[in-house]
Design an enzyme around this catalytic site. Structure first.
Site, mmCIF file in Angstrom:
data_model
loop_
_atom_site.group_PDB
_atom_site.id
_atom_site.type_symbol
_atom_site.label_atom_id
_atom_site.label_comp_id
_atom_site.label_asym_id
_atom_site.label_seq_id
_atom_site.Cartn_x
_atom_site.Cartn_y
_atom_site.Cartn_z
ATOM 1 C CB ILE A 15 2.035 46.400 5.765
ATOM 2 C CG1 ILE A 15 3.097 46.022 4.719
ATOM 3 C CG2 ILE A 15 1.616 47.861 5.612
ATOM 4 C CD1 ILE A 15 2.619 46.067 3.272
ATOM 5 C CG ASP A 34 -5.164 40.632 11.958
ATOM 6 O OD1 ASP A 34 -5.759 39.785 11.253
ATOM 7 O OD2 ASP A 34 -4.075 41.134 11.645
ATOM 8 C CG ASP A 70 -14.398 38.190 8.821
ATOM 9 O OD1 ASP A 70 -13.940 38.875 7.870
ATOM 10 O OD2 ASP A 70 -14.923 37.078 8.654
ATOM 11 C CB SER A 149 -1.200 47.243 -3.889
ATOM 12 O OG SER A 149 -0.099 46.590 -4.487
ATOM 13 C CE1 TYR A 162 -3.387 41.984 -2.862
ATOM 14 C CE2 TYR A 162 -1.914 42.875 -4.525
ATOM 15 C CZ TYR A 162 -2.314 42.785 -3.209
ATOM 16 O OH TYR A 162 -1.658 43.501 -2.232
ATOM 17 C CE LYS A 166 -4.611 45.357 -1.797
ATOM 18 N NZ LYS A 166 -4.933 45.811 -0.427
HETATM 19 P P1 NAD Z 1 -0.097 40.040 5.831
HETATM 20 O O1 NAD Z 1 -0.746 38.820 5.311
HETATM 21 O O2 NAD Z 1 1.035 39.880 6.775
HETATM 22 O O3 NAD Z 1 -1.155 41.020 6.532
HETATM 23 C C1 NAD Z 1 -2.513 41.043 6.195
HETATM 24 C C2 NAD Z 1 -3.302 41.054 7.473
HETATM 25 O O4 NAD Z 1 -4.702 41.131 7.146
HETATM 26 C C3 NAD Z 1 -3.091 39.764 8.286
HETATM 27 O O5 NAD Z 1 -2.779 40.094 9.619
HETATM 28 C C4 NAD Z 1 -4.433 39.060 8.163
HETATM 29 O O6 NAD Z 1 -4.761 38.255 9.289
HETATM 30 C C5 NAD Z 1 -5.383 40.234 8.002
HETATM 31 N N1 NAD Z 1 -6.664 39.819 7.423
HETATM 32 C C6 NAD Z 1 -6.874 39.019 6.350
HETATM 33 N N2 NAD Z 1 -8.191 38.807 6.172
HETATM 34 C C7 NAD Z 1 -8.833 39.518 7.142
HETATM 35 C C8 NAD Z 1 -10.191 39.704 7.485
HETATM 36 N N3 NAD Z 1 -11.195 39.112 6.789
HETATM 37 N N4 NAD Z 1 -10.489 40.492 8.550
HETATM 38 C C9 NAD Z 1 -9.498 41.079 9.265
HETATM 39 N N5 NAD Z 1 -8.183 40.929 9.001
HETATM 40 C C10 NAD Z 1 -7.865 40.150 7.938
HETATM 41 O O7 NAD Z 1 0.373 40.872 4.546
HETATM 42 P P2 NAD Z 1 0.806 42.415 4.385
HETATM 43 O O8 NAD Z 1 1.733 42.449 3.244
HETATM 44 O O9 NAD Z 1 1.218 42.992 5.691
HETATM 45 O O10 NAD Z 1 -0.571 43.059 3.900
HETATM 46 C C11 NAD Z 1 -1.112 44.257 4.460
HETATM 47 C C12 NAD Z 1 -1.762 45.065 3.350
HETATM 48 O O11 NAD Z 1 -0.741 45.528 2.463
HETATM 49 C C13 NAD Z 1 -2.729 44.276 2.485
HETATM 50 O O12 NAD Z 1 -3.866 45.085 2.188
HETATM 51 C C14 NAD Z 1 -1.935 44.017 1.224
HETATM 52 O O13 NAD Z 1 -2.759 43.806 0.102
HETATM 53 C C15 NAD Z 1 -1.128 45.283 1.125
HETATM 54 N N6 NAD Z 1 0.083 45.228 0.287
HETATM 55 C C16 NAD Z 1 1.137 44.419 0.592
HETATM 56 C C17 NAD Z 1 2.268 44.435 -0.204
HETATM 57 C C18 NAD Z 1 3.480 43.594 0.109
HETATM 58 O O14 NAD Z 1 4.442 43.638 -0.684
HETATM 59 N N7 NAD Z 1 3.525 42.851 1.180
HETATM 60 C C19 NAD Z 1 2.332 45.274 -1.318
HETATM 61 C C20 NAD Z 1 1.240 46.082 -1.598
HETATM 62 C C21 NAD Z 1 0.119 46.066 -0.780
#
Ligand code: NAD
Length: 259
Positions: A15, A34, A70, A149, A162, A166
């Site tokens: 995302i 990241d 981080d 979320s 989780y 959120k």
């Molecule tokens: P993803 O795992 O591909 O992306 C998450 C990113 O966060 C990764 O690039 C990861 O390296 C980074 N990350 C994790 N820990 C970190 C830290 N300590 N410091 C810096 N970066 C860190 O998954 P995604 O689905 O793209 O998630 C992005 C956001 O969307 C998240 O907040 C997730 O909770 C939210 N989200 C996702 C969904 C879904 O269906 N995929 C739905 C609702 C919300």
């Protein structure tokens, strides 16, 4: 939006990458922040190499850079903000998108799992916002978008950590919106529905493949398809540009959830 500078945490993939792409297409400078090292969680997180590849892939769209961060570490957040100011001379939009998921029955959930989910998803929003505030206050058109979320609006079994994290992001968003309104900083949350990123493919529906995910979401989601990273990018740009929208938590979930 031309030449506003946007910092996107968790921007190397998923995302966050979609959000970075949409802001570039809207004419902004983008700093992707990241993790440099993606080990140490239940599924692989992003690496330096992945972030560098994303920056290269998006470079045709505009000025995009990468800095490691981080978000659980205050000094690292400050360094990422400083890298953005050094590279672009400004910070107008902060997208707190980094996040992790884990799931499981409460009696088997460990303290370490609980604490890390809250450290990234909740404390990370606080630390990044705190680090970015001086830069945002100096901007004439500042906004914060927090990726919450639909799990921040309704609980789910085996997802207490989780969902709790959120729900917290939605509360933090409302509080910041009120606290920072006097500075002209708009603060909103984006609530994605179901997007086929690592969270689903490598954890929630691990090993079941993209087709199984698509089938399940077609059944569940009234508009008949899972959400895409492009859907999220478009919504994030809207939330960062709408001049009189602040404090909302916008579902982008194909009518799967409405409140
Ligand atoms: P993803 O795992 O591909 O992306 C998450 C990113 O966060 C990764 O690039 C990861 O390296 C980074 N990350 C994790 N820990 C970190 C830290 N300590 N410091 C810096 N970066 C860190 O998954 P995604 O689905 O793209 O998630 C992005 C956001 O969307 C998240 O907040 C997730 O909770 C939210 N989200 C996702 C969904 C879904 O269906 N995929 C739905 C609702 C919300």
């Amino acid at each position: 939006m031309s030449k506003r500078t946007v910092l996107v945490t968790g921007g190397a993939r998923g995302i966050g990458k979609g959000i970075a792409q949409s802001f570039l297409e809207a004419g902004c400078n983008v700093m992707i922040a990241d993790l440099a090292q993606g080990d140490g969680w239940r599924y692989r997180l992003a690496t330096d190499a992945e972030a560098a590849a994303t920056s290269r892939e998006l470079a045709d769209l505009g000025d995009v850079r990468y800095t490691p961060v981080d978000v659980t570490d205050a000094a690292s957040c400050a360094a990422a903000v400083q890298a953005t100011l050094d590279a672009f001379g400004a910070l107008d939009v902060l997208v707190n998108n980094a996040g992790v998921v884990d799931s499981g029955p409460i009696e088997q959930f460990t303290e370490r799992q609980w604490e890390h989910i809250f450290a990234v998803n909740v404390k990370g929003v606080f630390l990044m916002t705190q680090a970015a505030l001086a830069g945002l206050r100096a901007s004439a058109d500042a906004a914060i978008v927090n990726t919450a979320s639909i799990a921040g609006k309704r609980g789910a079994p085996n997802m207490a950590a989780y969902c709790g994290s959120k729900f917290a992001v939605v509360g933090i968003t409302q509080s910041f919106a009120l606290e920072l309104a006097g500075d002209g900083i708009r603060v909103n949350a984006l609530c994605p529905g179901m997007v086929a990123t690592a969270m689903w493919q490598d954890h929630l529906m691990a090993n079941r493949g993209e087709a199984a995910f698509e089938d399940r979401m077609r059944d569940l989601i009234p508009l008949g398809r899972p959400q895409t990273v492009e859907d999220m990018g478009q919504a994030a740009v809207y939330l960062a540009t709408a001049p009189n929208v602040s404090g909302v938590a916008l579902n982008v979930a194909g009518a799967y959830q409405m409140h």
